[in-house]
Scaffold this motif. Sequence first.
Motif, mmCIF file in Angstrom:
data_model
loop_
_atom_site.group_PDB
_atom_site.id
_atom_site.type_symbol
_atom_site.label_atom_id
_atom_site.label_comp_id
_atom_site.label_asym_id
_atom_site.label_seq_id
_atom_site.Cartn_x
_atom_site.Cartn_y
_atom_site.Cartn_z
ATOM 1 N N PRO A 20 1.033 -1.107 0.061
ATOM 2 C CA PRO A 20 -0.137 -0.042 0.000
ATOM 3 C C PRO A 20 0.855 1.314 -0.108
ATOM 4 O O PRO A 20 0.321 2.347 -0.430
ATOM 5 C CB PRO A 20 -0.811 -0.244 1.325
ATOM 6 C CG PRO A 20 -0.025 -1.060 1.958
ATOM 7 C CD PRO A 20 0.472 -1.993 1.115
ATOM 8 N N VAL A 21 2.000 1.246 0.758
ATOM 9 C CA VAL A 21 3.091 2.434 0.712
ATOM 10 C C VAL A 21 3.493 2.615 -0.714
ATOM 11 O O VAL A 21 3.347 3.990 -1.143
ATOM 12 C CB VAL A 21 4.009 2.133 1.611
ATOM 13 C CG1 VAL A 21 5.039 3.493 1.539
ATOM 14 C CG2 VAL A 21 3.597 1.739 2.889
ATOM 15 N N ILE A 22 3.733 1.538 -1.516
ATOM 16 C CA ILE A 22 4.240 2.012 -2.810
ATOM 17 C C ILE A 22 3.223 2.642 -3.821
ATOM 18 O O ILE A 22 3.206 3.169 -4.718
ATOM 19 C CB ILE A 22 5.246 0.603 -3.414
ATOM 20 C CG1 ILE A 22 6.109 0.437 -2.590
ATOM 21 C CG2 ILE A 22 5.339 0.893 -4.932
ATOM 22 C CD1 ILE A 22 7.198 1.188 -2.375
ATOM 23 N N GLU A 23 1.959 1.780 -3.670
ATOM 24 C CA GLU A 23 0.826 2.248 -4.593
ATOM 25 C C GLU A 23 0.366 3.684 -4.133
ATOM 26 O O GLU A 23 -0.148 4.245 -4.863
ATOM 27 C CB GLU A 23 -0.368 1.016 -4.379
ATOM 28 C CG GLU A 23 0.307 -0.382 -4.888
ATOM 29 C CD GLU A 23 -1.054 -1.350 -4.768
ATOM 30 O OE1 GLU A 23 -2.023 -0.787 -4.242
ATOM 31 O OE2 GLU A 23 -0.753 -2.427 -5.078
ATOM 32 N N GLN A 24 0.466 3.942 -2.917
ATOM 33 C CA GLN A 24 0.129 5.322 -2.757
ATOM 34 C C GLN A 24 0.870 6.267 -3.245
ATOM 35 O O GLN A 24 0.519 7.509 -3.638
ATOM 36 C CB GLN A 24 -0.041 5.371 -1.058
ATOM 37 C CG GLN A 24 -0.517 6.865 -0.625
ATOM 38 C CD GLN A 24 -0.314 6.800 1.132
ATOM 39 O OE1 GLN A 24 -0.123 6.016 1.444
ATOM 40 N NE2 GLN A 24 -0.574 8.137 1.460
ATOM 41 N N HIS A 25 2.123 6.140 -3.461
ATOM 42 C CA HIS A 25 3.225 7.372 -3.649
ATOM 43 C C HIS A 25 3.720 6.950 -5.245
ATOM 44 O O HIS A 25 4.589 7.834 -5.590
ATOM 45 C CB HIS A 25 4.481 7.195 -2.750
ATOM 46 C CG HIS A 25 4.030 7.531 -1.538
ATOM 47 N ND1 HIS A 25 3.596 6.716 -0.591
ATOM 48 C CD2 HIS A 25 4.019 8.854 -0.986
ATOM 49 C CE1 HIS A 25 3.273 7.352 0.525
ATOM 50 N NE2 HIS A 25 3.578 8.608 0.538
ATOM 51 N N SER A 26 3.275 5.966 -5.883
ATOM 52 C CA SER A 26 3.638 5.898 -7.415
ATOM 53 C C SER A 26 2.656 5.092 -8.131
ATOM 54 O O SER A 26 1.705 4.722 -7.694
ATOM 55 C CB SER A 26 4.787 5.022 -7.093
ATOM 56 O OG SER A 26 4.802 3.700 -6.868
ATOM 57 N N ASN A 27 3.000 4.979 -9.260
ATOM 58 C CA ASN A 27 2.316 4.002 -10.532
ATOM 59 C C ASN A 27 2.745 2.504 -10.334
ATOM 60 O O ASN A 27 2.395 1.841 -11.345
ATOM 61 C CB ASN A 27 2.401 4.644 -11.678
ATOM 62 C CG ASN A 27 1.791 5.939 -11.648
ATOM 63 O OD1 ASN A 27 0.847 6.430 -11.162
ATOM 64 N ND2 ASN A 27 2.501 6.923 -12.514
#
Length: 241
Positions: A218-225
């Motif tokens: 969720p952290v990666i998906e929140q701040h990137s594509n």
Amino acid sequence: MKQQYAVIVLLALILASSLTSLDSYRSTSRRVSEDMDRALAITMLEQQNDVISQDTIRSFNSHLQIAELRGKATLAVDTRSRLFKAYAHCSEATIFSLSDQRPAALLWVLTGFWAMFMWYRGAKNHEDMLLCSGQNHEPVSVILGNGFGGLTYSEAEGRFYAADGNPVQLTPMQHQLMEMFFHSPTHSLSKSEICEALWPKKPDASDTLYTLIRRLKPVIEQHSNLKIESDRSKAYRLTIK
């Protein structure tokens, strides 16, 4: 190198330089005192009277083994007591000039170079911050390094940045795993490869890895594509949505 470590190194260099200089001064001071006391004892033994004259001074200087002291060391008489007491004296500046300050000077030069290095790093980091905050016209990617899917990794700072230039907050373990993904040419890693790198002493880190991936997604998906895909739990791959 982190700023606090650089400061510790600078303080250590300053302390080492100061102690080296002081140790050389004290060693020379002892050597000078011993030479003056010896020369004075021989002079007074030869003269066998309590009068300090020009002949006394000439004799005293002739018995000094340290040639640089001749003409610089002085004789004084203690008039506070009834007994005759003569003392030899030398200025602190003379003792310092006789001491070997070359090791300390070398350390001070290294200290100066390290201080300039810290100043350069500080100025560069300040410039990087201006670039990240949009106060400079150069594109943010110039300082952030490699980008993938809207996420950029700065090798110089060891941080991940979102597309808006703000740093992505990751735990140390999450950060290490993301570094591995970015350093991989295919952005994919096998399960065993991850476990051996993150938990080398743990016989079976499958559950720990699963928990790490679950919390990182969720952290990666929140701040990137980007998203993290699983290949039948045998490998993980960082892909664009």
